[in-house]
Design a protein around this motif. Structure first.
Motif, PDB file in Angstrom:
ATOM      1  N   SER A   2       0.840  -1.183   0.000  1.00  0.00           N
ATOM      2  CA  SER A   2       0.000   0.000   0.000  1.00  0.00           C
ATOM      3  C   SER A   2       0.879   1.239   0.000  1.00  0.00           C
ATOM      4  CB  SER A   2      -0.878  -0.017   1.238  1.00  0.00           C
ATOM      5  OG  SER A   2      -1.694   1.104   1.273  1.00  0.00           O
ATOM      6  N   PHE A   3       0.528   2.210  -0.816  1.00  0.00           N
ATOM      7  CA  PHE A   3       1.289   3.455  -0.819  1.00  0.00           C
ATOM      8  C   PHE A   3       0.380   4.618  -1.149  1.00  0.00           C
ATOM      9  CE2 PHE A   3       1.501   2.065  -5.216  1.00  0.00           C
ATOM     10  CZ  PHE A   3       1.269   3.220  -5.917  1.00  0.00           C
ATOM     11  N   ILE A   4       0.803   5.793  -0.725  1.00  0.00           N
ATOM     12  CA  ILE A   4       0.105   7.029  -1.059  1.00  0.00           C
ATOM     13  C   ILE A   4       1.059   7.860  -1.891  1.00  0.00           C
ATOM     14  CG2 ILE A   4      -0.862   9.185  -0.181  1.00  0.00           C
ATOM     15  CD1 ILE A   4      -1.758   7.684   2.275  1.00  0.00           C
ATOM     16  N   ALA A   5       0.614   8.340  -3.006  1.00  0.00           N
ATOM     17  CA  ALA A   5       1.426   9.208  -3.863  1.00  0.00           C
ATOM     18  C   ALA A   5       0.796  10.583  -3.908  1.00  0.00           C
ATOM     19  CB  ALA A   5       1.519   8.626  -5.275  1.00  0.00           C
ATOM     20  N   THR A   6       1.624  11.584  -3.766  1.00  0.00           N
ATOM     21  CA  THR A   6       1.171  12.951  -3.926  1.00  0.00           C
ATOM     22  C   THR A   6       1.725  13.464  -5.231  1.00  0.00           C
ATOM     23  OG1 THR A   6       1.144  13.276  -1.553  1.00  0.00           O
ATOM     24  CG2 THR A   6       1.165  15.253  -2.906  1.00  0.00           C
ATOM     25  N   HIS A   7       0.874  13.971  -6.087  1.00  0.00           N
ATOM     26  CA  HIS A   7       1.310  14.458  -7.390  1.00  0.00           C
ATOM     27  C   HIS A   7       1.903  15.855  -7.239  1.00  0.00           C
ATOM     28  CE1 HIS A   7      -0.335  11.127  -9.731  1.00  0.00           C
ATOM     29  NE2 HIS A   7      -1.172  11.045  -8.730  1.00  0.00           N
ATOM     30  N   ARG A  51      -6.629  14.700 -10.181  1.00  0.00           N
ATOM     31  CA  ARG A  51      -6.191  14.116  -8.911  1.00  0.00           C
ATOM     32  C   ARG A  51      -4.856  14.719  -8.487  1.00  0.00           C
ATOM     33  NH1 ARG A  51      -4.302  11.086 -12.837  1.00  0.00           N
ATOM     34  NH2 ARG A  51      -2.432   9.796 -12.585  1.00  0.00           N
ATOM     35  N   PHE A  52      -4.689  14.861  -7.182  1.00  0.00           N
ATOM     36  CA  PHE A  52      -3.419  15.345  -6.670  1.00  0.00           C
ATOM     37  C   PHE A  52      -2.906  14.470  -5.536  1.00  0.00           C
ATOM     38  CE2 PHE A  52      -6.820  17.749  -4.728  1.00  0.00           C
ATOM     39  CZ  PHE A  52      -6.530  17.756  -3.380  1.00  0.00           C
ATOM     40  N   GLN A  53      -3.693  13.457  -5.195  1.00  0.00           N
ATOM     41  CA  GLN A  53      -3.220  12.472  -4.233  1.00  0.00           C
ATOM     42  C   GLN A  53      -3.882  11.151  -4.587  1.00  0.00           C
ATOM     43  OE1 GLN A  53      -3.788  13.931  -0.273  1.00  0.00           O
ATOM     44  NE2 GLN A  53      -2.224  12.628   0.584  1.00  0.00           N
ATOM     45  N   GLU A  54      -3.150  10.048  -4.413  1.00  0.00           N
ATOM     46  CA  GLU A  54      -3.744   8.745  -4.686  1.00  0.00           C
ATOM     47  C   GLU A  54      -3.199   7.705  -3.719  1.00  0.00           C
ATOM     48  OE1 GLU A  54      -1.161   6.923  -8.330  1.00  0.00           O
ATOM     49  OE2 GLU A  54      -2.577   8.506  -8.850  1.00  0.00           O
ATOM     50  N   HIS A  55      -3.988   6.665  -3.533  1.00  0.00           N
ATOM     51  CA  HIS A  55      -3.626   5.581  -2.634  1.00  0.00           C
ATOM     52  C   HIS A  55      -3.952   4.270  -3.344  1.00  0.00           C
ATOM     53  CE1 HIS A  55      -3.147   3.359   1.114  1.00  0.00           C
ATOM     54  NE2 HIS A  55      -4.313   2.802   0.886  1.00  0.00           N
ATOM     55  N   TYR A  56      -2.963   3.426  -3.506  1.00  0.00           N
ATOM     56  CA  TYR A  56      -3.120   2.128  -4.148  1.00  0.00           C
ATOM     57  C   TYR A  56      -3.857   1.196  -3.193  1.00  0.00           C
ATOM     58  CZ  TYR A  56      -1.738  -2.400  -6.064  1.00  0.00           C
ATOM     59  OH  TYR A  56      -1.727  -3.668  -6.564  1.00  0.00           O
ATOM     60  N   LEU A  57      -4.967   0.629  -3.646  1.00  0.00           N
ATOM     61  CA  LEU A  57      -5.769  -0.246  -2.796  1.00  0.00           C
ATOM     62  C   LEU A  57      -5.555  -1.724  -3.085  1.00  0.00           C
ATOM     63  CD1 LEU A  57      -9.115   1.764  -2.902  1.00  0.00           C
ATOM     64  CD2 LEU A  57      -7.452   1.689  -1.030  1.00  0.00           C
ATOM     65  N   GLY A  58      -5.083  -2.058  -4.271  1.00  0.00           N
ATOM     66  CA  GLY A  58      -4.851  -3.463  -4.609  1.00  0.00           C
ATOM     67  C   GLY A  58      -5.374  -3.816  -5.984  1.00  0.00           C
ATOM     68  N   GLU A  59      -5.273  -5.083  -6.283  1.00  0.00           N
ATOM     69  CA  GLU A  59      -5.719  -5.574  -7.588  1.00  0.00           C
ATOM     70  C   GLU A  59      -7.243  -5.596  -7.634  1.00  0.00           C
ATOM     71  OE1 GLU A  59      -4.977  -9.421 -10.505  1.00  0.00           O
ATOM     72  OE2 GLU A  59      -3.824  -9.194  -8.674  1.00  0.00           O
ATOM     73  N   TRP A  60      -7.791  -5.213  -8.798  1.00  0.00           N
ATOM     74  CA  TRP A  60      -9.236  -5.216  -9.008  1.00  0.00           C
ATOM     75  C   TRP A  60      -9.695  -6.657  -9.180  1.00  0.00           C
ATOM     76  CZ3 TRP A  60     -13.521  -2.706  -8.419  1.00  0.00           C
ATOM     77  CH2 TRP A  60     -14.645  -2.991  -9.196  1.00  0.00           C
ATOM     78  N   MET A  61     -10.697  -7.034  -8.424  1.00  0.00           N
ATOM     79  CA  MET A  61     -11.240  -8.389  -8.486  1.00  0.00           C
ATOM     80  C   MET A  61     -12.617  -8.334  -9.125  1.00  0.00           C
ATOM     81  SD  MET A  61      -8.722  -9.883  -7.263  1.00  0.00           S
ATOM     82  CE  MET A  61      -8.492 -11.247  -6.203  1.00  0.00           C
ATOM     83  N   GLY A  62     -12.658  -7.881 -10.371  1.00  0.00           N
ATOM     84  CA  GLY A  62     -13.920  -7.744 -11.080  1.00  0.00           C
ATOM     85  C   GLY A  62     -14.506  -9.085 -11.455  1.00  0.00           C
ATOM     86  N   ASN A 119      -8.581   5.225   3.512  1.00  0.00           N
ATOM     87  CA  ASN A 119      -7.408   4.371   3.294  1.00  0.00           C
ATOM     88  C   ASN A 119      -6.797   3.889   4.605  1.00  0.00           C
ATOM     89  OD1 ASN A 119      -5.194   6.163   4.085  1.00  0.00           O
ATOM     90  ND2 ASN A 119      -5.593   7.292   2.209  1.00  0.00           N
ATOM     91  N   GLY A 120      -7.559   4.043   5.706  1.00  0.00           N
ATOM     92  CA  GLY A 120      -7.166   3.452   6.970  1.00  0.00           C
ATOM     93  C   GLY A 120      -6.114   4.212   7.752  1.00  0.00           C
TER      94      GLY A 120
END
Length: 121
Positions: A2-7, A51-62, A119-120
């Motif tokens: 898990s990571f948070i990226a700031t653009h 977007r100016f901030q994002e957080h990776y949540l994981g693989e999409w399980m569609g 994002n906890g």
């Protein structure tokens, strides 16, 4: 993982540029009606691009077989004067495939709190 990226860009509202582009292309007559048509067709893309901030949540399980290689990303964005927290499905090249949820907030602080809560953190 898990990571948070700031653009690097700040929260830039793409709405003003959209109005200018539509004015240049189609003129003043019916300007806002034309702008609204673009927004209704492209709103998720405007939110994703802002977007100016994002957080990776994981693989999409569609549910469909075409979901392989897609990822869930939580974003904090700015569009049309609102700060928006949205859940997005993107591919490995960060191309938006869908926006599963979005919520607008009037202030950056409220949106930041919702983003961190989602994002906890």
């Amino acid at each position: 993982m898990s990571f948070i990226a700031t653009h690097p860009q700040t929260a830039i509202d793409r709405f003003v540029a959209l109005v200018d582009d539509v004015r240049t292309e189609f003129g003043e007559e019916g300007l806002m009606a034309n702008v609204e048509r673009f927004i209704s067709a492209e709103r998720p893309d405007f939110i994703w691009e802002g977007r100016f901030q994002e957080h990776y949540l994981g693989e999409w399980m569609g549910a469909d077989d075409g979901a392989e290689g897609l990822y869930c990303i939580l974003i904090l964005s700015h569009f049309r004067g609102d700060f928006i927290v949205a859940s997005c499905v993107v591919d490995g090249d960060e191309r938006l495939h869908s926006m599963t949820r979005q919520r607008a907030y009037a202030t950056h602080d409220a949106a930041e709190k919702a983003f961190q809560s989602a994002n906890g953190r």
